[in-house]
Design an enzyme around this catalytic site. Sequence first.
Site, PDB file in Angstrom:
ATOM      1  N   ARG A   5     -14.827  15.284  -6.006  1.00  0.00           N
ATOM      2  CA  ARG A   5     -16.085  15.746  -5.404  1.00  0.00           C
ATOM      3  C   ARG A   5     -15.955  17.231  -5.134  1.00  0.00           C
ATOM      4  O   ARG A   5     -14.865  17.730  -4.881  1.00  0.00           O
ATOM      5  CB  ARG A   5     -16.312  15.044  -4.048  1.00  0.00           C
ATOM      6  CG  ARG A   5     -16.500  13.549  -4.151  1.00  0.00           C
ATOM      7  CD  ARG A   5     -16.751  12.883  -2.797  1.00  0.00           C
ATOM      8  NE  ARG A   5     -15.962  13.474  -1.704  1.00  0.00           N
ATOM      9  CZ  ARG A   5     -16.478  14.014  -0.616  1.00  0.00           C
ATOM     10  NH1 ARG A   5     -17.770  14.062  -0.438  1.00  0.00           N
ATOM     11  NH2 ARG A   5     -15.705  14.505   0.323  1.00  0.00           N
ATOM     12  N   ARG A  39       4.911  20.565  -6.661  1.00  0.00           N
ATOM     13  CA  ARG A  39       4.425  21.928  -6.893  1.00  0.00           C
ATOM     14  C   ARG A  39       5.055  22.792  -5.812  1.00  0.00           C
ATOM     15  O   ARG A  39       5.247  22.352  -4.676  1.00  0.00           O
ATOM     16  CB  ARG A  39       2.895  22.018  -6.771  1.00  0.00           C
ATOM     17  CG  ARG A  39       2.125  21.438  -7.927  1.00  0.00           C
ATOM     18  CD  ARG A  39       2.181  22.232  -9.206  1.00  0.00           C
ATOM     19  NE  ARG A  39       1.571  23.554  -9.123  1.00  0.00           N
ATOM     20  CZ  ARG A  39       1.805  24.526 -10.005  1.00  0.00           C
ATOM     21  NH1 ARG A  39       2.668  24.328 -10.994  1.00  0.00           N
ATOM     22  NH2 ARG A  39       1.205  25.689  -9.899  1.00  0.00           N
ATOM     23  N   TYR A  49       1.507  13.721   0.085  1.00  0.00           N
ATOM     24  CA  TYR A  49       1.008  14.834   0.886  1.00  0.00           C
ATOM     25  C   TYR A  49       0.363  14.279   2.149  1.00  0.00           C
ATOM     26  O   TYR A  49      -0.543  13.455   2.087  1.00  0.00           O
ATOM     27  CB  TYR A  49      -0.014  15.690   0.115  1.00  0.00           C
ATOM     28  CG  TYR A  49      -0.506  16.796   1.017  1.00  0.00           C
ATOM     29  CD1 TYR A  49       0.223  17.965   1.156  1.00  0.00           C
ATOM     30  CD2 TYR A  49      -1.643  16.628   1.795  1.00  0.00           C
ATOM     31  CE1 TYR A  49      -0.175  18.960   2.044  1.00  0.00           C
ATOM     32  CE2 TYR A  49      -2.047  17.610   2.684  1.00  0.00           C
ATOM     33  CZ  TYR A  49      -1.308  18.774   2.792  1.00  0.00           C
ATOM     34  OH  TYR A  49      -1.691  19.744   3.677  1.00  0.00           O
ATOM     35  N   ARG A  74     -22.582  21.901   1.335  1.00  0.00           N
ATOM     36  CA  ARG A  74     -23.081  21.668   2.689  1.00  0.00           C
ATOM     37  C   ARG A  74     -24.402  22.420   2.839  1.00  0.00           C
ATOM     38  O   ARG A  74     -24.424  23.642   2.725  1.00  0.00           O
ATOM     39  CB  ARG A  74     -22.034  22.191   3.657  1.00  0.00           C
ATOM     40  CG  ARG A  74     -22.239  21.757   5.054  1.00  0.00           C
ATOM     41  CD  ARG A  74     -21.174  22.347   5.932  1.00  0.00           C
ATOM     42  NE  ARG A  74     -19.935  21.603   5.934  1.00  0.00           N
ATOM     43  CZ  ARG A  74     -18.818  22.042   6.507  1.00  0.00           C
ATOM     44  NH1 ARG A  74     -18.804  23.214   7.084  1.00  0.00           N
ATOM     45  NH2 ARG A  74     -17.725  21.312   6.491  1.00  0.00           N
ATOM     46  N   ASP A 122      -1.241  15.566   5.964  1.00  0.00           N
ATOM     47  CA  ASP A 122      -1.532  16.609   6.942  1.00  0.00           C
ATOM     48  C   ASP A 122      -0.724  16.320   8.206  1.00  0.00           C
ATOM     49  O   ASP A 122      -0.203  15.217   8.384  1.00  0.00           O
ATOM     50  CB  ASP A 122      -3.031  16.622   7.260  1.00  0.00           C
ATOM     51  CG  ASP A 122      -3.814  17.488   6.279  1.00  0.00           C
ATOM     52  OD1 ASP A 122      -3.248  18.481   5.778  1.00  0.00           O
ATOM     53  OD2 ASP A 122      -4.991  17.166   6.011  1.00  0.00           O
ATOM     54  N   GLU A 133       0.146  34.337  -1.006  1.00  0.00           N
ATOM     55  CA  GLU A 133       0.650  33.017  -1.400  1.00  0.00           C
ATOM     56  C   GLU A 133       0.476  32.835  -2.908  1.00  0.00           C
ATOM     57  O   GLU A 133      -0.639  32.905  -3.415  1.00  0.00           O
ATOM     58  CB  GLU A 133      -0.154  31.967  -0.635  1.00  0.00           C
ATOM     59  CG  GLU A 133       0.410  30.586  -0.687  1.00  0.00           C
ATOM     60  CD  GLU A 133      -0.359  29.655   0.254  1.00  0.00           C
ATOM     61  OE1 GLU A 133      -0.455  29.937   1.465  1.00  0.00           O
ATOM     62  OE2 GLU A 133      -0.874  28.643  -0.248  1.00  0.00           O
ATOM     63  N   ARG A 166      -4.152  33.247  -2.177  1.00  0.00           N
ATOM     64  CA  ARG A 166      -4.773  33.662  -0.921  1.00  0.00           C
ATOM     65  C   ARG A 166      -3.910  34.656  -0.162  1.00  0.00           C
ATOM     66  O   ARG A 166      -2.698  34.761  -0.417  1.00  0.00           O
ATOM     67  CB  ARG A 166      -5.135  32.475  -0.044  1.00  0.00           C
ATOM     68  CG  ARG A 166      -4.028  31.465   0.153  1.00  0.00           C
ATOM     69  CD  ARG A 166      -4.575  30.279   0.948  1.00  0.00           C
ATOM     70  NE  ARG A 166      -3.505  29.420   1.413  1.00  0.00           N
ATOM     71  CZ  ARG A 166      -3.636  28.471   2.317  1.00  0.00           C
ATOM     72  NH1 ARG A 166      -4.817  28.241   2.865  1.00  0.00           N
ATOM     73  NH2 ARG A 166      -2.612  27.734   2.681  1.00  0.00           N
TER      74      ARG A 166
END
Length: 365
Positions: free
Chosen positions: A170, A247, A346, A174, A348, A298, A278
């Site tokens: 997706r 990665r 992964y 917004r 959070d 980064e 970034r």
Amino acid sequence: MYDYLIVGAGLFGAVFAHEMHKAGKSCLVIDKRPHIGGNVYTEEIEGINVHKYGAHIFHTSNKKIWDYVNSFVEFNRYTNSPVARYKDELYNLPFNMNTFNKLWGVITPEEAKAKIEEQIAEAGIKDPANLEEQALSLVGRDIYEKLVKGYTEKQWGRKATELPAFIIKRLPVRMIYDNNYFNDTYQGIPIGGYTKLVEKMLEGIEVWTNCDYLADRESYDALAKKVVYTGMIDEYYDHCFGQLEYRSLRFETEVLDTDNYQGNAVVNYTEYEIPYTRIIEHKHFEYGTGPRTVITREYPATWKPGDEPYYPMNDDKNNELYRKYKELADKNDKVIFGGRLGMYRYYDMHNIIEAALEAVKMNRD
Ligand SMILES: Cc1cc2nc3c(=O)[nH]c(=O)nc-3n(C[C@H](O)[C@H](O)[C@H](O)COP(=O)(O)OP(=O)(O)OC[C@H]3O[C@@H](n4cnc5c(N)ncnc54)[C@H](O)[C@@H]3O)c2cc1C
């Protein structure tokens, strides 16, 4: 003899140790790095808490987890609102009415929707065969070319036309003027940095840094009744089924003689020609006002053994390999495998804390 030897002083290890210590168990925490905190470690440079292993923003909708972390340290009101830079144009993220206004001059959500639908129709893709086609079919050409293409190609080290479509399921748009990146109820940064949070969790617990468990596993094992292992699960088993893939990232940190370099904590560079994805300006995570600033570029990097394994590659091949290691782990009743490397997923920070609390519950009695 300790009740638990905890390998890894990251969030998983720290939460596990804290809870077991509170329950009266004796714990020894070791880490091969010279510091605690794992990847959430922050180091003070020029009075600024620098996120050494990449920008970390705490966000969750789980009130219990939010209250839990706030019981150790106070969090500020930081709201992640990254900006994307494409050549010399700046766009707000996530894609929202501010982004659409800047791209096309549209003012109302109806106009924005019509523009996106027009571009999707122009792309005319029914059955996307690769990531490029998938993105074009979801948001159309302008958003794809300026904000998705270059960034994604840098992240994966491959052309968008060579990447599978499923990577992007997706691309949320917004339809309100809201630059808050996360949808979660709670978000912020621990005042004083993440190292302080982990220090509080580990208060009263013995911690040895610069200790690699795998370099002398027999001696370490002899120290405790049970081991909690938060390192790479394939490394624990000497890669007997083969190497799991990751990665990696490379960070370049610089102190600058200016008080404000980019006006925002996170600026994504979405054009392919700029090799980093970034730049983080750390002081803005905590509303710093000092005369100097610290920035980190980064760079995405291909992982090879010996590099920092930042992101597990959860594709079919690697998940299947992990499943074999997990079968061994499930039969191993002396060791609890936890954390993002022990569970090869992964997570959070809030997920990791939840997983650690769950592991405590399963093992407390
Ligand atoms: C670049 C980046 C950005 C992120 N940003 C966010 C974000 O914004 N928000 C968010 O919620 N989450 C974010 N995360 C996820 C977050 O970093 C993790 O959820 C969390 O750090 C996982 O904690 P952990 O304890 O599982 O692993 P780690 O933090 O990796 O801790 C594992 C520890 O084990 C040690 N270890 C490994 N092997 C051995 C050994 N053999 N002997 C001794 N010690 C060993 C390691 O040195 C390490 O310190 C991000 C992750 C990355 C990579």
